[in-house]
Design a protein around this motif. Structure first.
Motif, short mmCIF file in Angstrom:
data_model
loop_
_atom_site.label_atom_id
_atom_site.label_comp_id
_atom_site.label_asym_id
_atom_site.label_seq_id
_atom_site.Cartn_x
_atom_site.Cartn_y
_atom_site.Cartn_z
N THR A 246 -16.07 4.62 -19.02
CA THR A 246 -16.90 4.93 -19.80
C THR A 246 -17.61 3.76 -20.45
O THR A 246 -18.76 3.61 -20.81
CB THR A 246 -16.37 5.62 -21.27
OG1 THR A 246 -15.24 4.97 -21.64
CG2 THR A 246 -15.88 6.67 -20.55
N SER A 475 -28.39 8.77 -21.44
CA SER A 475 -27.62 9.29 -22.47
C SER A 475 -26.69 8.52 -22.69
O SER A 475 -26.33 7.78 -21.88
CB SER A 475 -27.24 10.82 -21.82
OG SER A 475 -25.98 11.30 -22.84
N SER A 477 -23.68 9.41 -22.89
CA SER A 477 -22.54 10.05 -22.03
C SER A 477 -22.42 9.38 -20.67
O SER A 477 -23.26 9.42 -20.03
CB SER A 477 -22.62 11.48 -21.89
OG SER A 477 -21.67 12.18 -20.97
#
Length: 611
Positions: A246, A475, A477
């Motif tokens: 991430t 994004s 994400s």
């Protein structure tokens, strides 16, 4: 060690963490873990596809395309250059990265292309240096051909130019496609010679290309089988699969630099953080390396702000300078006595070929392609075309929207790249186009295949794209794919080269001795060969990628749009490196996997302090 749990990796207290167990990432992991006192961790989002036939059997090379367990299945943004059509962008998912999904071709770049890397501001990145690393990565298995076939198919590699004991097997198929010598003869009539070995940095000509297939058992030789598998039992090499990174964890360091202290990732819907005491190596490829940098706060502050990400390093060049090879296909029907892959669409023949494969014979032992040709522009274009194209070798010739938001430093670097492209346009030693030949009906959306017939496809590609694109997050994400703006054909030189290559290939079909194998033309339609406007429309509708994206974490001086320096350190970072093909600031003519292995080998030596 074999693949481990997150807890085992954390307990080992790794010195190095590598994000991405792909083509280059596993090279770095294998080389760093040669020191038993160095603990190396690899975090890979995909799985280990060790026993998958679609990975291992060369003739099944396309079977895993677009399957989510094997392929990230990206697509470029719709663009007017392709008539607002997105172009699929496959990328390998799993240990081995795109080396588990590619088509195994292992042709090297030219001397001039690699020397240009150094001239653009990267000391030590030149032909002489990278040639050593390409050799280090490979193990040549000489052709098993008669002297006559070695000459007819242009397959006579000079052993001195190639590695003999490296991890990656490099071989030549014995499954020779009968029409190819006739096509080579026809190309010689048109001014393109045979070239039995491009390994010395001279790519011009036609050849039976080498592939990364191990002739011992006719299986794909790739990063996972060659660099990881033989070293999987090392207690200091720990791999976690199914772990999606991430972000990279950063802390302020001295002199205004940031230090990478660890990696955050998600596995089995749980979030983990693991630290590394020495370095983080980002090796996620041309699409995902810039994505991870931006998610970590490294990139253009305007883009990061749009997605609520704190800017840790304002580096506007991240994700810019994207380049890729692209092709337009031609397909012909050939005599039904010619053995093409269509024969295997019948169950009985498929079963027979599978039995032959077990004996190291038949169609499945190799990629369904043998012939590759690298062509200088003067062979397929007129002098007035070259003059016009040289005048268009600049940013201003591209579509107005392409560089509207491009940072000035990036544009400065691209202008320097265009100087090389302009020079190569009328250089008889510089390949500006490529023909890749396949003994099958190349898959084209919306074009049905009559499986009772036999086909051959010649793909005409440009080797030095003038178009430039970008990759940026859409994004915060990490699971949302980035926006991939390829901007194919945004510069008219690329369009002109593909149109002229279509005409050149159609001319080949009309000349002896190639003509004797041509039964009918499938595409482009008969009657288009002398109509450049129709051919241009055809190119826009049928353009596809050759799967060689580079440039988005460019290795250049920072003032020229660089993301990493010549030591592969991200600007503004103390200990974060990018080691994959995203660092290449300028596309080479060849398949990029030999460069990916060389970048991994050289990157590991840089980290170890050997160079």
């Amino acid at each position: 060690m074999p693949i481990v749990s997150v807890q085992e990796l954390a307990a080992a207290k790794p010195h190095y963490l590598i994000i991405g167990g792909g083509t280059a990432g596993l090279v770095v992991a294998a080389r760093l873990s040669e020191d038993p006192n160095t603990v190396v961790g690899v975090i890979e989002a995909g799985a280990y596809h060790k026993d998958d036939a679609g990975v291992n059997i060369p003739g099944f090379a396309s079977r895993n395309l677009f399957k989510p367990d094997f392929d990230w299945s990206f697509a470029s943004e719709p663009h007017k250059g392709t008539n607002n059509r997105p172009v699929p962008q496959p990328r390998g998912k799993g240990l081995g990265g795109s080396s588990l999904l590619n088509f195994t071709v292992a042709v090297r770049p030219t001397k001039e292309e690699l020397n240009a890397l150094e001239a653009l501001g990267n000391p030590g990145w030149n032909w002489d240096n990278l040639w050593k690393y390409m050799k280090k990565s490979e193990r040549l298995q000489p052709p098993e051909l008669s002297k006559e076939d070695s000459l007819r198919y242009a397959a006579s590699p000079d052993p001195k130019l190639h590695g003999t004991d490296g991890p990656i097997a490099k071989s030549y198929t014995s499954n020779l496609f009968p029409p190819f010598p006739a096509f080579m003869d026809t190309l010689e009539k048109l001014g393109l010679p045979r070239n039995p070995d491009t390994g010395g940095g001279d790519s011009i000509g036609s050849l039976l290309f080498p592939t990364t297939v191990d002739k011992k058992d006719c299986t794909r030789s790739y990063s996972a089988s060659a660099y990881y598998a033989p070293n999987a039992e090392r207690p200091n090499l720990l791999v976690v699969t199914g772990a999606h990174v991430t972000k990279i964890l950063l802390e302020p360091s001295h002199d205004g630099l940031q230090r990478a202290v660890g990696v955050e990732f998600i596995k089995d819907e749980q979030t983990y953080r693991i630290n590394a005491s020495k370095e983080i190596i980002l090796s996620a490829g041309a699409f995902q390396s810039p994505q991870i940098l931006e998610l970590s706060g490294i990139g253009n502050k305007k883009i990061l702000k749009q997605h609520g990400i704190e800017t840790r390093i304002d580096l506007p060049s991240v994700g810019e300078n994207l380049q890729d090879h692209a092709y337009a296909p031609t397909i012909i029907e050939v005599d039904d006595r010619v053995p093409t892959m269509e024969t295997t669409y019948v169950d009985e023949e498929f079963a027979r070929q599978l039995e032959l494969y077990k004996e190291g014979k038949g169609l499945f032992t190799a990629l369904p392609a043998n012939l590759c040709s690298f062509i200088p522009a003067h062979i397929f274009a007129e002098s007035e075309d070259l003059a016009r194209w040289k005048s268009l070798a600049n940013l201003e010739a591209s579509s107005p929207d392409v560089f509207a938001d491009t940072p000035e430093s990036v544009k400065r670097g691209i202008r320097k790249q265009y100087e090389y492209l302009a020079k190569w346009l009328d250089d008889p030693t510089a390949p500006m186009a490529q023909i890749l030949s396949l003994y099958l009906h190349f898959p084209v959306p919306g074009l049905p295949v009559d499986t009772s017939k036999r086909y051959m496809s010649l793909l005409g590609a440009y080797t030095h794209p003038f178009a430039r694109g970008s990759v940026h997050i859409t994004s915060p994400s990490p699971f949302t794919p980035p926006a991939i703006k390829m901007n194919y054909l945004s510069n008219p030189v690329d369009t002109g080269i593909l149109v002229k290559m279509q005409q050149f290939i159609l001319k080949i079909y009309e000349l002896e001795p190639a003509k004797e194998f041509v039964e009918n033309r499938v595409i482009p339609p008969v009657g288009t060969e002398n109509d450049e406007k129709k051919l241009e429309e055809y190119v826009r509708n049928f353009l596809g990628t050759v799967y060689h994206p580079v440039g988005t974490c460019a290795m250049l001086p920072k003032e020229d749009g660089g993301v990493v320096d010549s030591r592969l350190l991200v600007y503004g970072m103390e200990n974060l490196r990018v080691i994959d093909c995203s660092i290449l600031p300028l596309e080479a003519c060849c398949n990029i996997q030999p460069l990916a292995y060389a970048i991994g080998e050289k990157g590991a030596d840089i980290i170890k302090g050997v160079i």
